[in-house]
Design a protein around this motif. Structure first.
Motif, PDB file in Angstrom:
ATOM      1  N   LEU A  24      55.704  -1.759 129.912  1.00 57.56           N
ATOM      2  CA  LEU A  24      54.340  -1.787 130.522  1.00 57.56           C
ATOM      3  C   LEU A  24      54.158  -0.183 130.836  1.00 57.56           C
ATOM      4  O   LEU A  24      53.093  -0.029 131.395  1.00 57.56           O
ATOM      5  N   ASP A  25      54.609   0.620 130.374  1.00 55.49           N
ATOM      6  CA  ASP A  25      54.585   2.068 130.335  1.00 55.49           C
ATOM      7  C   ASP A  25      54.271   2.628 131.715  1.00 55.49           C
ATOM      8  O   ASP A  25      53.408   3.577 131.902  1.00 55.49           O
ATOM      9  N   ALA A  26      55.158   2.083 132.651  1.00 58.48           N
ATOM     10  CA  ALA A  26      55.081   2.537 134.009  1.00 58.48           C
ATOM     11  C   ALA A  26      55.891   4.081 134.008  1.00 58.48           C
ATOM     12  O   ALA A  26      56.585   4.424 132.988  1.00 58.48           O
ATOM     13  N   VAL A  27      55.329   4.715 135.034  1.00 59.48           N
ATOM     14  CA  VAL A  27      56.160   6.051 135.458  1.00 59.48           C
ATOM     15  C   VAL A  27      56.623   5.932 136.706  1.00 59.48           C
ATOM     16  O   VAL A  27      56.094   5.526 137.636  1.00 59.48           O
ATOM     17  N   SER A  28      57.842   6.180 136.708  1.00 60.55           N
ATOM     18  CA  SER A  28      58.657   6.159 137.761  1.00 60.55           C
ATOM     19  C   SER A  28      58.689   7.633 138.849  1.00 60.55           C
ATOM     20  O   SER A  28      58.978   8.566 138.218  1.00 60.55           O
ATOM     21  N   ASN A  29      58.898   7.494 139.920  1.00 62.84           N
ATOM     22  CA  ASN A  29      59.537   8.536 140.830  1.00 62.84           C
ATOM     23  C   ASN A  29      60.968   8.773 140.820  1.00 62.84           C
ATOM     24  O   ASN A  29      61.415   7.853 140.042  1.00 62.84           O
ATOM     25  N   GLU A  30      61.388   9.594 141.489  1.00 64.81           N
ATOM     26  CA  GLU A  30      62.867   9.692 141.539  1.00 64.81           C
ATOM     27  C   GLU A  30      63.483   8.828 142.277  1.00 64.81           C
ATOM     28  O   GLU A  30      64.585   8.667 142.202  1.00 64.81           O
ATOM     29  N   GLY A  31      62.755   8.052 143.117  1.00 64.93           N
ATOM     30  CA  GLY A  31      63.345   7.009 144.008  1.00 64.93           C
ATOM     31  C   GLY A  31      63.709   7.505 145.440  1.00 64.93           C
ATOM     32  O   GLY A  31      63.648   8.910 145.637  1.00 64.93           O
ATOM     33  N   TYR A  32      63.877   6.689 146.293  1.00 62.65           N
ATOM     34  CA  TYR A  32      64.419   7.007 147.465  1.00 62.65           C
ATOM     35  C   TYR A  32      65.582   5.989 148.056  1.00 62.65           C
ATOM     36  O   TYR A  32      65.522   5.107 147.403  1.00 62.65           O
ATOM     37  N   TYR A  33      66.356   6.729 148.672  1.00 64.75           N
ATOM     38  CA  TYR A  33      67.600   6.180 149.333  1.00 64.75           C
ATOM     39  C   TYR A  33      67.917   6.329 150.758  1.00 64.75           C
ATOM     40  O   TYR A  33      67.696   7.636 151.108  1.00 64.75           O
ATOM     41  N   ASN A  34      67.858   5.611 151.614  1.00 70.80           N
ATOM     42  CA  ASN A  34      68.139   5.580 153.035  1.00 70.80           C
ATOM     43  C   ASN A  34      69.613   5.228 153.261  1.00 70.80           C
ATOM     44  O   ASN A  34      70.023   4.240 153.112  1.00 70.80           O
ATOM     45  N   VAL A  35      70.452   6.335 153.506  1.00 75.78           N
ATOM     46  CA  VAL A  35      71.614   6.513 153.680  1.00 75.78           C
ATOM     47  C   VAL A  35      72.244   5.204 154.723  1.00 75.78           C
ATOM     48  O   VAL A  35      73.276   4.579 154.730  1.00 75.78           O
ATOM     49  N   LYS A  36      71.492   5.269 156.052  1.00 77.23           N
ATOM     50  CA  LYS A  36      71.725   4.485 157.213  1.00 77.23           C
ATOM     51  C   LYS A  36      71.613   2.893 156.818  1.00 77.23           C
ATOM     52  O   LYS A  36      72.458   2.290 157.219  1.00 77.23           O
ATOM     53  N   THR A  37      70.471   2.819 156.246  1.00 76.91           N
ATOM     54  CA  THR A  37      70.243   1.158 155.900  1.00 76.91           C
ATOM     55  C   THR A  37      70.600   0.698 154.699  1.00 76.91           C
ATOM     56  O   THR A  37      70.727  -0.603 154.257  1.00 76.91           O
ATOM     57  N   GLY A  38      70.691   1.835 153.605  1.00 78.07           N
ATOM     58  CA  GLY A  38      71.141   1.116 152.269  1.00 78.07           C
ATOM     59  C   GLY A  38      69.901   0.733 151.429  1.00 78.07           C
ATOM     60  O   GLY A  38      69.919   0.394 150.330  1.00 78.07           O
ATOM     61  N   PHE A  39      68.706   0.805 152.050  1.00 80.52           N
ATOM     62  CA  PHE A  39      67.306   0.475 151.384  1.00 80.52           C
ATOM     63  C   PHE A  39      67.220   1.901 150.099  1.00 80.52           C
ATOM     64  O   PHE A  39      67.516   2.800 150.478  1.00 80.52           O
ATOM     65  N   ARG A  40      66.717   1.247 149.286  1.00 79.70           N
ATOM     66  CA  ARG A  40      66.588   2.118 147.954  1.00 79.70           C
ATOM     67  C   ARG A  40      65.227   1.482 147.354  1.00 79.70           C
ATOM     68  O   ARG A  40      64.763   0.068 147.329  1.00 79.70           O
ATOM     69  N   SER A  41      64.430   2.550 146.714  1.00 81.07           N
ATOM     70  CA  SER A  41      62.934   2.015 146.364  1.00 81.07           C
ATOM     71  C   SER A  41      62.766   3.008 145.144  1.00 81.07           C
ATOM     72  O   SER A  41      63.243   4.265 145.056  1.00 81.07           O
ATOM     73  N   TYR A  42      61.863   2.476 144.404  1.00 80.42           N
ATOM     74  CA  TYR A  42      60.886   3.287 143.194  1.00 80.42           C
ATOM     75  C   TYR A  42      59.595   3.095 143.483  1.00 80.42           C
ATOM     76  O   TYR A  42      59.329   1.938 143.555  1.00 80.42           O
ATOM     77  N   PHE A  43      58.637   4.049 143.203  1.00 78.58           N
ATOM     78  CA  PHE A  43      57.502   3.687 143.139  1.00 78.58           C
ATOM     79  C   PHE A  43      56.998   4.007 141.676  1.00 78.58           C
ATOM     80  O   PHE A  43      57.274   4.893 141.041  1.00 78.58           O
ATOM     81  N   LEU A  44      56.361   2.926 140.870  1.00 76.38           N
ATOM     82  CA  LEU A  44      55.998   2.925 139.456  1.00 76.38           C
ATOM     83  C   LEU A  44      54.719   3.124 139.544  1.00 76.38           C
ATOM     84  O   LEU A  44      53.662   2.272 140.136  1.00 76.38           O
ATOM     85  N   SER A  45      54.149   3.936 138.785  1.00 72.70           N
ATOM     86  CA  SER A  45      52.711   4.203 138.627  1.00 72.70           C
ATOM     87  C   SER A  45      51.938   3.895 137.158  1.00 72.70           C
ATOM     88  O   SER A  45      52.862   4.043 136.087  1.00 72.70           O
ATOM     89  N   PHE A  46      50.872   3.373 137.312  1.00 73.64           N
ATOM     90  CA  PHE A  46      50.554   3.079 135.858  1.00 73.64           C
ATOM     91  C   PHE A  46      49.235   3.766 135.448  1.00 73.64           C
ATOM     92  O   PHE A  46      48.536   4.372 136.435  1.00 73.64           O
ATOM     93  N   GLU A  47      48.991   3.787 134.316  1.00 68.04           N
ATOM     94  CA  GLU A  47      47.904   4.745 133.784  1.00 68.04           C
ATOM     95  C   GLU A  47      46.536   4.366 134.568  1.00 68.04           C
ATOM     96  O   GLU A  47      45.623   5.690 134.739  1.00 68.04           O
ATOM     97  N   ASP A  48      45.949   3.614 135.079  1.00 67.09           N
ATOM     98  CA  ASP A  48      44.855   3.428 135.985  1.00 67.09           C
ATOM     99  C   ASP A  48      45.113   3.799 137.303  1.00 67.09           C
ATOM    100  O   ASP A  48      44.141   3.742 138.041  1.00 67.09           O
ATOM    101  N   GLY A  49      46.003   4.095 137.935  1.00 65.46           N
ATOM    102  CA  GLY A  49      46.299   4.743 139.223  1.00 65.46           C
ATOM    103  C   GLY A  49      46.802   3.557 139.980  1.00 65.46           C
ATOM    104  O   GLY A  49      47.378   3.727 141.151  1.00 65.46           O
TER     105      GLY A  49
END
Length: 127
Positions: A24-49
């Protein structure tokens, strides 16, 4: 007012990220990691915003995802033409994803298909 982003918890953060990048041609950020909680995430962006946040944390409950249930039903992606709907649907089918409807024109006039992907969640592909 606009929706800023949609978020979804997933088990396989990297695999889900790869799905959206590949199909789906997403563009990803570098990701986020919270060492204390183990939470991880990426924001994926698409052509229309539009943006999708995919998230993971340790010890999540993973309930069955029946197709007819309350809550979010699917995420729909517009690919621009009937031909592109057909092509992407075939590509996903050929790659082993389950197509549960379409491609077809629905009663309300949408040309679409629906696949089961991203850990048993539905993705709609439309014009």
């Amino acid at each position: 007012m606009k929706i800023e982003h949609i978020a979804i918890y997933v088990n396989d953060l990297e695999g889900v990220r790869d799905f959206f990048l590949k199909y789906l041609d997403a563009v990803s950020n570098e990701g986020y990691y919270n060492v204390k909680t183990g939470f991880r995430s990426y924001f994926l962006s698409f052509e229309d915003g539009a943006r999708l946040e995919i998230m993971n944390k340790p010890k999540m409950q993973d309930l069955p995802k029946d197709p007819a249930r309350t809550g979010y039903a699917h995420i729909a992606f517009s690919v621009g033409s009937k031909t592109k709907v057909d092509e992407l649907t075939k590509r996903l089918l050929d790659d082993g994803f389950e197509v549960i409807s379409g491609p077809r024109t629905t009663g309300d006039g949408y040309y679409e298909s629906c696949i089961v992907a991203v850990e048993q969640n539905q993705i709609e592909i439309t014009v």
